[in-house]
Scaffold this motif. Structure first.
Motif, PDB file in Angstrom:
ATOM      1  N   ASN A  77       0.840  -1.172   0.000  1.00  0.00           N
ATOM      2  CA  ASN A  77       0.000   0.000   0.000  1.00  0.00           C
ATOM      3  C   ASN A  77       0.888   1.239   0.000  1.00  0.00           C
ATOM      4  OD1 ASN A  77      -1.503   2.273   1.267  1.00  0.00           O
ATOM      5  ND2 ASN A  77      -3.152   0.757   1.370  1.00  0.00           N
ATOM      6  N   ASP A  78       0.608   2.188  -0.881  1.00  0.00           N
ATOM      7  CA  ASP A  78       1.419   3.404  -0.981  1.00  0.00           C
ATOM      8  C   ASP A  78       1.350   4.266   0.273  1.00  0.00           C
ATOM      9  OD1 ASP A  78       2.318   2.790  -3.531  1.00  0.00           O
ATOM     10  OD2 ASP A  78       0.695   3.892  -4.512  1.00  0.00           O
ATOM     11  N   LEU A  79       0.210   4.269   0.944  1.00  0.00           N
ATOM     12  CA  LEU A  79       0.033   5.120   2.117  1.00  0.00           C
ATOM     13  C   LEU A  79       0.527   4.468   3.400  1.00  0.00           C
ATOM     14  CD1 LEU A  79      -3.533   6.469   1.263  1.00  0.00           C
ATOM     15  CD2 LEU A  79      -1.321   7.578   0.849  1.00  0.00           C
ATOM     16  N   ASP A  80       0.419   3.163   3.472  1.00  0.00           N
ATOM     17  CA  ASP A  80       0.845   2.432   4.670  1.00  0.00           C
ATOM     18  C   ASP A  80       1.561   1.165   4.230  1.00  0.00           C
ATOM     19  OD1 ASP A  80       1.191   1.029   7.019  1.00  0.00           O
ATOM     20  OD2 ASP A  80      -0.850   1.387   7.759  1.00  0.00           O
ATOM     21  N   ARG A  81       2.880   1.207   4.240  1.00  0.00           N
ATOM     22  CA  ARG A  81       3.674   0.110   3.683  1.00  0.00           C
ATOM     23  C   ARG A  81       3.617  -1.164   4.535  1.00  0.00           C
ATOM     24  NH1 ARG A  81       6.227   1.211  -0.672  1.00  0.00           N
ATOM     25  NH2 ARG A  81       8.025  -0.145  -0.391  1.00  0.00           N
TER      26      ARG A  81
END
Length: 167
Positions: free
Chosen positions: A103-107
């Motif tokens: 996920n780009d927002l929460d790796r």
């Protein structure tokens, strides 16, 4: 090699038992099992699908039917531990059927997607199953086909709406 669909999660099995506690229910469950076994004997599987364990095939089917999802959600949907899902996804990824994407927002969040290759193989399987069903359906009366179709739709609706059912 024929893949036998002999894996039912405890959650799904309990759902079946809860919905069908009488003699007719038992007949329905036995018919579903027999239908599944008959399908598995009659289908010409793609050579790549033959390499999959039943649980890997179920995982692939789930992802194709429900779309990409988080590892945690996949584990919950299939009534498995996160560790088991990790091993399954590892195997499917090695075989080229799925890929993990951060996920780009929460790796920390990893989504599992079916690859184009996985979709292609699935489409080939569905085509093979469709031919099999069409062959059998051509031998039935139209009124019987309507009854069967409505029955399947109602059954799926009940399972989807019940606790422990798939959605």
């Amino acid at each position: 090699m024929v893949i036998l669909f002999n894996y039912l999660t405890v959650q799904c099995f309990n759902c079946i038992i809860a919905l069908v506690m009488n003699v007719e229910g038992r007949k329905i469950v036995e018919a579903i099992i027999e239908l599944t076994l008959t399908f598995s004997k009659m289908i010409k599987f793609h050579p790549e699908l033959e390499k999959l364990r039943a649980v890997e095939l179920y995982t692939l089917f789930y992802l194709l039917r429900h779309g990409p999802c988080k590892m945690k959600d996949l584990a919950q949907a299939l009534s498995m531990t996160k560790a088991n899902i990790t091993h399954l996804v590892d195997a499917l990824e090695r075989k080229g059927f799925v890929q993990r994407i951060l996920n780009d927002l929460d790796r920390r969040i990893v989504h599992v997607y079916v690859t184009n290759y996985g979709k292609k193989i699935y489409d080939e399987l569905i085509e093979e199953l469709s031919k099999l069903v069409e062959n059998v359906a051509s031998k039935l009366k139209p009124a019987d086909l309507v009854i069967i179709s409505r029955g399947f739709e109602k059954f799926l609706a009940e399972f989807s709406g019940s606790k422990g059912g798939t959605k």
